[in-house]
Write a protein that holds these residues in place. Structure first.
Motif, mmCIF file in Angstrom:
data_model
loop_
_atom_site.group_PDB
_atom_site.id
_atom_site.type_symbol
_atom_site.label_atom_id
_atom_site.label_comp_id
_atom_site.label_asym_id
_atom_site.label_seq_id
_atom_site.Cartn_x
_atom_site.Cartn_y
_atom_site.Cartn_z
ATOM 1 N N GLU A 26 0.047 20.318 26.596
ATOM 2 C CA GLU A 26 1.356 20.073 25.992
ATOM 3 C C GLU A 26 1.169 19.794 24.508
ATOM 4 O OE1 GLU A 26 4.421 20.181 27.329
ATOM 5 O OE2 GLU A 26 3.551 20.870 29.190
ATOM 6 N N CYS A 61 21.713 29.085 27.671
ATOM 7 C CA CYS A 61 20.322 29.016 28.120
ATOM 8 C C CYS A 61 19.714 27.616 28.147
ATOM 9 C CB CYS A 61 19.445 29.920 27.264
ATOM 10 S SG CYS A 61 19.821 31.671 27.470
ATOM 11 N N HIS A 62 19.485 27.014 27.026
ATOM 12 C CA HIS A 62 18.664 25.804 26.934
ATOM 13 C C HIS A 62 19.491 24.522 27.058
ATOM 14 C CE1 HIS A 62 15.141 28.140 25.819
ATOM 15 N NE2 HIS A 62 15.931 28.846 25.027
ATOM 16 N N GLY A 69 17.165 28.964 30.269
ATOM 17 C CA GLY A 69 16.082 28.729 29.320
ATOM 18 C C GLY A 69 15.273 27.489 29.634
ATOM 19 N N THR A 70 14.019 27.501 29.193
ATOM 20 C CA THR A 70 13.144 26.345 29.348
ATOM 21 C C THR A 70 13.601 25.245 28.415
ATOM 22 O OG1 THR A 70 11.303 27.816 29.816
ATOM 23 C CG2 THR A 70 10.760 25.571 29.170
ATOM 24 N N GLY A 71 13.620 24.038 28.892
ATOM 25 C CA GLY A 71 13.936 22.901 28.039
ATOM 26 C C GLY A 71 15.417 22.610 27.934
#
Length: 124
Positions: A26, A61-62, A69-71
């Protein structure tokens, strides 16, 4: 026979190489070592980035949860985690691929986001 041994050794080598890949790490979340590169330009999450992200990133998305989306970019903490070189490559550079399925953001917006990123992604 020699071809068979070569194939077996080759496959074993590939399998061993795949299991010894470097683990994904990370990105660091604190930027205590970061030095703002454009200290005279006050682009912050609260005064600029939040609105751009809301308009171009979190509508579809996010937005966290079961979004595409990721996050979760709906909060500073959620976006800050992704404010790394990867953000630059995915969002800011000329060949950016975000927003996905659309043209890159206008150059003036990408330039301002780059200032934010290079200034250590300040919140206020």
């Amino acid at each position: 026979m020699q071809n068979t041994i070569s194939w077996v050794l080759g496959i074993l080598f590939l399998l061993e190489a795949c299991t010894r890949m470097a683990p994904e790490v990370e990105p660091p979340t604190d930027n205590t070592d970061c030095v703002p590169q454009f200290p005279d330009q006050k682009v912050t999450y609260q005064n600029y980035v939040k609105n751009i992200v809301a308009l171009h990133c979190t509508r579809t998305c996010h937005k966290g949860g079961n979004s595409l989306g990721t996050g979760n970019f709906t909060t500073y903490a959620g976006l800050k985690h992704f404010a790394t070189d990867r953000f630059y490559f995915r969002v800011i550079q000329n060949n950016a691929d975000m927003p996905q399925g659309k043209a890159p953001l206008p150059k003036s917006i990408r330039d301002s986001l780059n200032v934010w990123l290079k200034n250590c992604a300040p919140e206020n």
